[in-house]
Scaffold this motif. Structure first.
Motif, short mmCIF file in Angstrom:
data_model
loop_
_atom_site.label_atom_id
_atom_site.label_comp_id
_atom_site.label_asym_id
_atom_site.label_seq_id
_atom_site.Cartn_x
_atom_site.Cartn_y
_atom_site.Cartn_z
N SER A 50 0.84 -1.19 0.00
CA SER A 50 0.00 0.00 0.00
C SER A 50 0.88 1.25 0.00
O SER A 50 2.09 1.19 0.24
CB SER A 50 -0.94 0.00 1.21
N GLU A 51 0.26 2.39 -0.29
CA GLU A 51 0.98 3.65 -0.41
C GLU A 51 0.11 4.75 0.20
O GLU A 51 -0.55 5.51 -0.50
CB GLU A 51 1.28 3.93 -1.90
N LEU A 52 0.09 4.79 1.55
CA LEU A 52 -0.81 5.68 2.26
C LEU A 52 -2.24 5.52 1.72
O LEU A 52 -2.77 4.42 1.74
CB LEU A 52 -0.32 7.13 2.14
N ILE A 53 -2.85 6.60 1.21
CA ILE A 53 -4.22 6.54 0.71
C ILE A 53 -4.26 6.47 -0.82
O ILE A 53 -5.32 6.63 -1.43
CB ILE A 53 -5.04 7.76 1.18
N GLY B 7 -8.96 8.72 0.45
CA GLY B 7 -8.82 9.20 1.82
C GLY B 7 -8.70 8.10 2.84
O GLY B 7 -8.26 8.34 3.97
N LEU B 8 -9.06 6.87 2.44
CA LEU B 8 -8.96 5.74 3.35
C LEU B 8 -7.69 4.95 3.09
O LEU B 8 -7.26 4.79 1.95
CB LEU B 8 -10.16 4.81 3.22
N LEU B 9 -7.11 4.44 4.17
CA LEU B 9 -6.00 3.48 4.04
C LEU B 9 -6.55 2.17 3.50
O LEU B 9 -7.73 1.86 3.65
CB LEU B 9 -5.35 3.26 5.40
N TYR B 10 -5.69 1.37 2.92
CA TYR B 10 -6.13 0.05 2.44
C TYR B 10 -6.67 -0.78 3.60
O TYR B 10 -7.57 -1.59 3.42
CB TYR B 10 -4.97 -0.69 1.78
#
Length: 252
Positions: free
Chosen positions: A34-37, A58-61
């Motif tokens: 993942s890459e932040l949001i 805006g949401l994290l994985y």
């Protein structure tokens, strides 16, 4: 795959697709992809032309669930009344593949360290390890044009992709697409391993290219080690069991 109750009025096919995609986001987070949001995994909604699912911007994985995925049309309009926005860069890039490639059921774009490092080299992915040999001659390349916001870049992406379904976006990252999500997941996993090993090999010494005749045999035979249930299916199911033990909230 999961037993959480679908949202009222939603088809069983869409709910199953949502759960599969939500699980995939959680798996990517668990794997450190993942890459932040940012970045995206998109999936066509079955039996609904021109609609696909994308992560809420805006949401994290780790916060993605089946119900908060956003359904949009091929022009980026939100179809499910979601209060979340979608990342314009993700829509611009992914929609061109969903629009023009009937077999691009699932599209994955990531910025993993290893893939970005390989994409930033002149040679790109070299056939120097077990996984890279499987991709020899099967990867397209596209030069970096800045953040993907301009629709006209889509024409060049499609042209550079050609008949291939894996692409290294130079100086940027990787792009994988397939006719099923499990297959796309497995291809991404293999490509990520190929890139990680190439980076490690460069630090260890002088890489040895695998001969073309060996690559041909390898690509011919590699499918023989898969279970007869569809490419990537048992691999993806195994990872779903793992993340379900960690946090089953993805299925809600």
């Amino acid at each position: 795959m999961a037993t959480a109750v679908p949202v009222a009025g939603m088809s069983a096919a869409e709910w199953e697709a949502r759960q599969q995609l939500a699980a995939c986001y959680r798996i990517f987070d668990h794997m450190g992809w993942s890459e932040l949001i940012y970045n995206h995994i998109t999936l066509r909604v079955p039996v609904e032309d021109g609609a696909f699912l994308i992560n809420p911007f805006g949401l994290l994985y780790s916060e993605v669930t089946a119900s908060n995925l956003v359904k949009i049309d091929i022009d980026g309009h939100i179809l499910d009344g979601s209060a979340y926005l979608v990342n314009r860069a993700g829509f611009t890039q992914h929609s061109v593949f969903h629009r023009h490639l009937p077999d691009a059921h699932c599209v994955i774009h990531t910025h993993t360290t290893a893939a970005m490092a390989v994409s930033a080299t002149r040679e790109g992915l070299r056939p120097t390890n077990f996984y890279a040999a499987a991709f020899a001659g099967r990867i397209a390349y596209h030069d970096f044009e800045g953040i993907t916001l301009r629709p006209d870049e889509g024409e060049r992406l499609i042209a550079n992709l050609g008949e291939r379904r894996l692409m290294m976006l130079r100086n940027h990252g990787s792009l994988v697409m397939a006719d099923t999500l499990p297959k796309a997941f497995l291809l991404h996993w293999m490509l990520q391993r190929a890139c990680e090993i190439q980076v490690a090999t460069g630090a260890a010494g002088t890489p040895i290219d695998i001969p073309e005749e060996v690559i041909a045999v390898h690509q011919r035979d590699i499918g023989e080690v898969q279970l007869p249930v569809g490419p990537g299916v048992p691999d993806f199911q195994a990872m779903v069991r793992l993340i379900d033990r960690i946090d089953p909230s993805w299925k809600t």
